[in-house]
Scaffold this motif. Structure first.
Motif, mmCIF file in Angstrom:
data_model
loop_
_atom_site.group_PDB
_atom_site.id
_atom_site.type_symbol
_atom_site.label_atom_id
_atom_site.label_comp_id
_atom_site.label_asym_id
_atom_site.label_seq_id
_atom_site.Cartn_x
_atom_site.Cartn_y
_atom_site.Cartn_z
ATOM 1 N N PHE A 37 0.779 -1.390 0.015
ATOM 2 C CA PHE A 37 -0.035 -0.030 0.162
ATOM 3 C C PHE A 37 0.790 1.310 -0.193
ATOM 4 C CE2 PHE A 37 -3.118 -3.032 1.408
ATOM 5 C CZ PHE A 37 -4.384 -2.456 0.781
ATOM 6 N N GLY A 38 2.106 1.285 0.111
ATOM 7 C CA GLY A 38 3.097 2.153 0.175
ATOM 8 C C GLY A 38 3.070 3.231 1.466
ATOM 9 N N ALA A 39 2.601 2.274 2.681
ATOM 10 C CA ALA A 39 2.283 2.999 3.772
ATOM 11 C C ALA A 39 3.394 2.620 4.862
ATOM 12 C CB ALA A 39 0.837 2.757 4.435
ATOM 13 N N GLY A 40 3.290 3.281 6.243
ATOM 14 C CA GLY A 40 4.342 2.857 7.016
ATOM 15 C C GLY A 40 3.898 1.411 7.698
ATOM 16 N N ARG A 41 4.761 0.550 8.215
ATOM 17 C CA ARG A 41 4.329 -0.728 8.892
ATOM 18 C C ARG A 41 3.422 -0.086 10.316
ATOM 19 N NH1 ARG A 41 5.948 -3.006 13.457
ATOM 20 N NH2 ARG A 41 8.015 -1.723 13.558
ATOM 21 N N THR A 42 4.194 0.934 11.021
ATOM 22 C CA THR A 42 3.347 1.484 12.239
ATOM 23 C C THR A 42 1.878 1.773 12.019
ATOM 24 O OG1 THR A 42 5.474 2.140 13.005
ATOM 25 C CG2 THR A 42 3.453 3.018 14.084
ATOM 26 N N GLN A 43 1.718 2.287 10.643
ATOM 27 C CA GLN A 43 0.108 2.806 10.374
ATOM 28 C C GLN A 43 -0.666 1.438 10.135
ATOM 29 O OE1 GLN A 43 -0.329 4.654 6.606
ATOM 30 N NE2 GLN A 43 -2.362 5.434 7.179
ATOM 31 N N ILE A 44 -0.026 0.409 9.536
ATOM 32 C CA ILE A 44 -0.458 -0.807 9.089
ATOM 33 C C ILE A 44 -0.874 -1.425 10.521
ATOM 34 C CG2 ILE A 44 -0.381 -3.201 8.132
ATOM 35 C CD1 ILE A 44 -0.676 -0.628 6.174
ATOM 36 N N ASP A 45 0.009 -1.684 11.398
ATOM 37 C CA ASP A 45 -0.125 -2.351 12.700
ATOM 38 C C ASP A 45 -1.357 -1.358 13.664
ATOM 39 O OD1 ASP A 45 1.767 -4.006 12.530
ATOM 40 O OD2 ASP A 45 3.387 -2.837 13.627
#
Length: 148
Positions: A37-45
């Motif tokens: 998604f081109g996002a940060g891992r923290t955001q996904i968490d």
């Protein structure tokens, strides 16, 4: 590995639901989903941690292009009761207008003993936006709802 974007990407509610589905279906790690998604891992968490809230928002017809978190207004009890009433009224093919929604909100506030609540036009606009309600007319034999 693709270069990290210089500015954080804010995922829409629809994309957040896709993240949850991808996590459950494909059993991918947060890092792999973040890359996709081109996002940060923290955001996904964070999305996966609040997945019940995200799915409830999506199921309750929240605007799918909303990017930020839902803000608490202090009138959640009234908003919830008005939303349930609105769903019931539209299911029964009752024409629901802005003044009728405001009248019901004031009645629920009175029943809950919240004297400070005012069903202002601003509250109504926010309520409509929060639940993705558009002004429209019901027409036809089945009372199909068409937006104007």
């Amino acid at each position: 590995m693709p270069p990290k974007p210089s500015k954080p990407i804010a995922l829409t509610l629809e994309q957040r639901v896709e993240v949850i589905k991808k996590s459950e279906k494909d059993k991918l790690s947060a890092r792999k989903i973040a890359e996709h998604f081109g996002a940060g891992r923290t955001q996904i968490d964070g999305i996966l941690k609040r997945k019940a809230e995200m799915l409830a928002d999506y199921d309750n017809n929240q605007p799918s292009d909303r990017k930020g978190q839902r803000k608490l207004t202090g009138n959640e009890d009234i908003n919830m009761l008005v939303w349930k009433w609105f769903q019931d009224a539209t299911a029964r093919r009752i024409n629901v207008s802005g003044p009728l929604i405001k009248e019901k909100a004031l009645k629920f506030a009175e029943d809950l003993g919240i004297a400070s609540f005012k069903a202002s036009n601003g509250w109504l606009d926010s309520f409509r936006h929060r639940h993705n309600i558009v002004a429209g007319t019901q027409s036809g034999e089945r009372g199909d709802f068409f937006s104007k």
